[in-house]
Motif scaffolding. Structure first.
Motif, PDB file in Angstrom:
ATOM      1  N   ARG A   1      95.290  66.332 -11.450  1.00  0.00           N
ATOM      2  CA  ARG A   1      95.290  67.236 -10.297  1.00  0.00           C
ATOM      3  C   ARG A   1      94.164  66.821  -9.350  1.00  0.00           C
ATOM      4  NH1 ARG A   1      93.755  73.437 -10.083  1.00  0.00           N
ATOM      5  NH2 ARG A   1      95.028  74.177  -8.334  1.00  0.00           N
ATOM      6  N   LEU A   2      94.514  66.595  -8.063  1.00  0.00           N
ATOM      7  CA  LEU A   2      93.548  66.051  -7.104  1.00  0.00           C
ATOM      8  C   LEU A   2      93.119  67.037  -6.026  1.00  0.00           C
ATOM      9  CD1 LEU A   2      94.914  62.449  -6.413  1.00  0.00           C
ATOM     10  CD2 LEU A   2      93.460  63.255  -8.285  1.00  0.00           C
ATOM     11  N   ALA A   3      94.008  67.923  -5.603  1.00  0.00           N
ATOM     12  CA  ALA A   3      93.687  68.791  -4.463  1.00  0.00           C
ATOM     13  C   ALA A   3      94.544  70.036  -4.494  1.00  0.00           C
ATOM     14  CB  ALA A   3      93.890  68.043  -3.146  1.00  0.00           C
ATOM     15  N   SER A   4      94.015  71.118  -3.901  1.00  0.00           N
ATOM     16  CA  SER A   4      94.761  72.366  -3.848  1.00  0.00           C
ATOM     17  C   SER A   4      94.364  73.151  -2.606  1.00  0.00           C
ATOM     18  CB  SER A   4      94.483  73.202  -5.102  1.00  0.00           C
ATOM     19  OG  SER A   4      95.239  74.392  -5.096  1.00  0.00           O
ATOM     20  N   ASN A   5      95.300  73.935  -2.097  1.00  0.00           N
ATOM     21  CA  ASN A   5      95.075  74.819  -0.962  1.00  0.00           C
ATOM     22  C   ASN A   5      96.263  75.767  -0.889  1.00  0.00           C
ATOM     23  OD1 ASN A   5      95.084  75.445   2.241  1.00  0.00           O
ATOM     24  ND2 ASN A   5      93.021  74.846   1.590  1.00  0.00           N
ATOM     25  N   ASP A   6      96.153  76.806  -0.083  1.00  0.00           N
ATOM     26  CA  ASP A   6      97.269  77.743   0.040  1.00  0.00           C
ATOM     27  C   ASP A   6      98.534  77.054   0.533  1.00  0.00           C
ATOM     28  OD1 ASP A   6      95.686  79.807  -0.831  1.00  0.00           O
ATOM     29  OD2 ASP A   6      95.183  80.512   1.182  1.00  0.00           O
ATOM     30  N   ALA A   7      98.391  76.109   1.459  1.00  0.00           N
ATOM     31  CA  ALA A   7      99.525  75.353   2.000  1.00  0.00           C
ATOM     32  C   ALA A   7      99.096  73.896   2.092  1.00  0.00           C
ATOM     33  CB  ALA A   7      99.931  75.885   3.369  1.00  0.00           C
ATOM     34  N   ILE A   8      99.539  73.088   1.140  1.00  0.00           N
ATOM     35  CA  ILE A   8      99.081  71.698   1.052  1.00  0.00           C
ATOM     36  C   ILE A   8     100.233  70.807   0.609  1.00  0.00           C
ATOM     37  CG2 ILE A   8      98.289  71.934  -1.346  1.00  0.00           C
ATOM     38  CD1 ILE A   8      95.924  70.085  -0.610  1.00  0.00           C
ATOM     39  N   GLU A   9     100.317  69.600   1.187  1.00  0.00           N
ATOM     40  CA  GLU A   9     101.352  68.626   0.825  1.00  0.00           C
ATOM     41  C   GLU A   9     101.063  67.314   1.547  1.00  0.00           C
ATOM     42  OE1 GLU A   9     104.950  70.558   1.959  1.00  0.00           O
ATOM     43  OE2 GLU A   9     104.430  70.670   4.082  1.00  0.00           O
ATOM     44  N   ALA A  10     102.034  66.381   1.495  1.00  0.00           N
ATOM     45  CA  ALA A  10     102.030  65.171   2.331  1.00  0.00           C
ATOM     46  C   ALA A  10     100.785  64.322   2.160  1.00  0.00           C
ATOM     47  CB  ALA A  10     102.206  65.556   3.800  1.00  0.00           C
ATOM     48  N   ALA A  11     100.485  63.959   0.913  1.00  0.00           N
ATOM     49  CA  ALA A  11      99.277  63.181   0.624  1.00  0.00           C
ATOM     50  C   ALA A  11      99.454  61.704   0.939  1.00  0.00           C
ATOM     51  CB  ALA A  11      98.902  63.348  -0.842  1.00  0.00           C
ATOM     52  N   CYS A  12      98.319  61.023   1.124  1.00  0.00           N
ATOM     53  CA  CYS A  12      98.304  59.565   1.282  1.00  0.00           C
ATOM     54  C   CYS A  12      96.989  59.057   0.715  1.00  0.00           C
ATOM     55  CB  CYS A  12      98.432  59.181   2.755  1.00  0.00           C
ATOM     56  SG  CYS A  12      98.435  57.389   3.053  1.00  0.00           S
ATOM     57  N   LEU A  13      97.050  58.025  -0.117  1.00  0.00           N
ATOM     58  CA  LEU A  13      95.862  57.437  -0.737  1.00  0.00           C
ATOM     59  C   LEU A  13      95.612  56.047  -0.174  1.00  0.00           C
ATOM     60  CD1 LEU A  13      95.909  58.105  -4.606  1.00  0.00           C
ATOM     61  CD2 LEU A  13      93.997  58.519  -3.052  1.00  0.00           C
ATOM     62  N   THR A  14      94.339  55.737   0.075  1.00  0.00           N
ATOM     63  CA  THR A  14      93.967  54.387   0.481  1.00  0.00           C
ATOM     64  C   THR A  14      92.570  54.102  -0.041  1.00  0.00           C
ATOM     65  OG1 THR A  14      93.944  52.828   2.343  1.00  0.00           O
ATOM     66  CG2 THR A  14      92.888  54.960   2.697  1.00  0.00           C
ATOM     67  N   GLN A  15      92.209  52.834  -0.121  1.00  0.00           N
ATOM     68  CA  GLN A  15      90.886  52.448  -0.605  1.00  0.00           C
ATOM     69  C   GLN A  15      90.123  51.739   0.502  1.00  0.00           C
ATOM     70  OE1 GLN A  15      90.936  50.316  -4.310  1.00  0.00           O
ATOM     71  NE2 GLN A  15      88.715  50.376  -4.572  1.00  0.00           N
ATOM     72  N   HIS A  16      88.826  52.061   0.616  1.00  0.00           N
ATOM     73  CA  HIS A  16      87.951  51.404   1.583  1.00  0.00           C
ATOM     74  C   HIS A  16      86.576  51.300   0.954  1.00  0.00           C
ATOM     75  CE1 HIS A  16      86.219  50.180   5.406  1.00  0.00           C
ATOM     76  NE2 HIS A  16      85.285  51.106   5.252  1.00  0.00           N
ATOM     77  N   GLY A  17      86.103  50.071   0.797  1.00  0.00           N
ATOM     78  CA  GLY A  17      84.813  49.865   0.160  1.00  0.00           C
ATOM     79  C   GLY A  17      84.844  50.370  -1.278  1.00  0.00           C
ATOM     80  N   ALA A  18      83.833  51.149  -1.631  1.00  0.00           N
ATOM     81  CA  ALA A  18      83.710  51.632  -3.000  1.00  0.00           C
ATOM     82  C   ALA A  18      84.480  52.922  -3.248  1.00  0.00           C
ATOM     83  CB  ALA A  18      82.230  51.852  -3.339  1.00  0.00           C
ATOM     84  N   PHE A  19      85.145  53.442  -2.217  1.00  0.00           N
ATOM     85  CA  PHE A  19      85.766  54.765  -2.342  1.00  0.00           C
ATOM     86  C   PHE A  19      87.287  54.713  -2.192  1.00  0.00           C
ATOM     87  CE2 PHE A  19      81.426  55.878  -1.145  1.00  0.00           C
ATOM     88  CZ  PHE A  19      81.156  56.959  -1.976  1.00  0.00           C
TER      89      PHE A  19
END
Length: 238
Positions: free
Chosen positions: A115-133
């Motif tokens: 589980r990565l994230a939560s909110n009352d109205a949340i969707e449409a995620a996108c992951l990317t990497q930049h540097g160390a994060f």
């Protein structure tokens, strides 16, 4: 998929082992009876004699009572060549599963779901990497309501792809954190569901919005993704 009426949406595509892997959502709209499917093809050119798509079946499914709603896939490959998919919409938020790099499907039927994230109205995620994060972009609010849409894009980052993801103030995205990345501006109402492509030294992001100058019709746009000196992403519209 009971209740499915041919509405297939929220695709993401990854090229691996000479094939394009196309991930997509099918659902009983607004309910948890949902699935993310995978189809593969050797080319994106419909004029090619090799153009065809092969159904590889479901990657992950949800039903009433699941902690997540299995739609809105976003796939990525980390620095160690591991394949991952973040997904989810409403309910208990957004989740991450590891994929088998050989097949593109879930690593195993019982592999961990993070589980990565939560909110009352949340969707449409996108992951990317930049540097160390690793950076997790998410949508807060609601789409699909024309100029009444309230979508906006928030972001958090983590040194581990499985989290925890925190915003600029250190708030965990599971606890409602998220730094603002893109919001309604002028004619661009309810921007959201970004996709990221780095090509030729330029970082692009795509997003959809509702055009206040065209009676709220849905549009697709491109912007530049820049990185600030503090390591946080900055949206530059075109």
């Amino acid at each position: 998929m009971p209740g499915y009426r041919g509405h297939t949406w929220a695709p993401d595509v990854l090229r691996a082992d000479g094939l394009y892997r196309l991930y997509y959502s099918v659902s009983t709209f607004g309910k948890q009876v949902s699935a993310i499917g995978l189809t593969t093809g050797p080319t994106l050119d419909p004029a090619s004699p090799d153009y065809r798509w092969t159904d590889r079946g479901p990657v992950i499914q949800s039903t009433n009572g699941s902690p997540f709603n299995a739609i809105d896939p976003s796939v990525t490959v980390d620095a160690d060549s591991r394949h991952w998919m973040v997904f989810g919409s409403f309910w208990k938020g957004l989740y991450l599963v590891q994929l088998d790099p050989k097949t593109g499907l879930r690593l195993s039927d019982d592999s961990p779901v993070h589980r990565l994230a939560s909110n009352d109205a949340i969707e449409a995620a996108c992951l990317t990497q930049h540097g160390a994060f690793h950076y997790l972009f998410v949508n807060w609010g609601r789409c699909c309501r024309g100029t009444n849409s309230t979508y906006e894009v928030r972001v958090g980052r983590s040194q581990s792809i499985t989290g925890p993801y925190r915003d600029r103030e250190g708030r965990d995205l599971v606890d409602g954190g998220g730094a603002l990345f893109l919001k309604t501006t002028g004619r661009f109402i309810g921007p959201g569901h970004i996709g990221i492509l780095s090509e030729g030294g330029t970082n692009w992001f795509s997003y959809h919005y509702y055009d206040a100058q065209s009676e709220g019709r849905s549009r697709l746009a491109l912007g530049h993704l820049e990185w600030g000196d503090d390591g946080w992403p900055v949206a530059e519209s075109l």
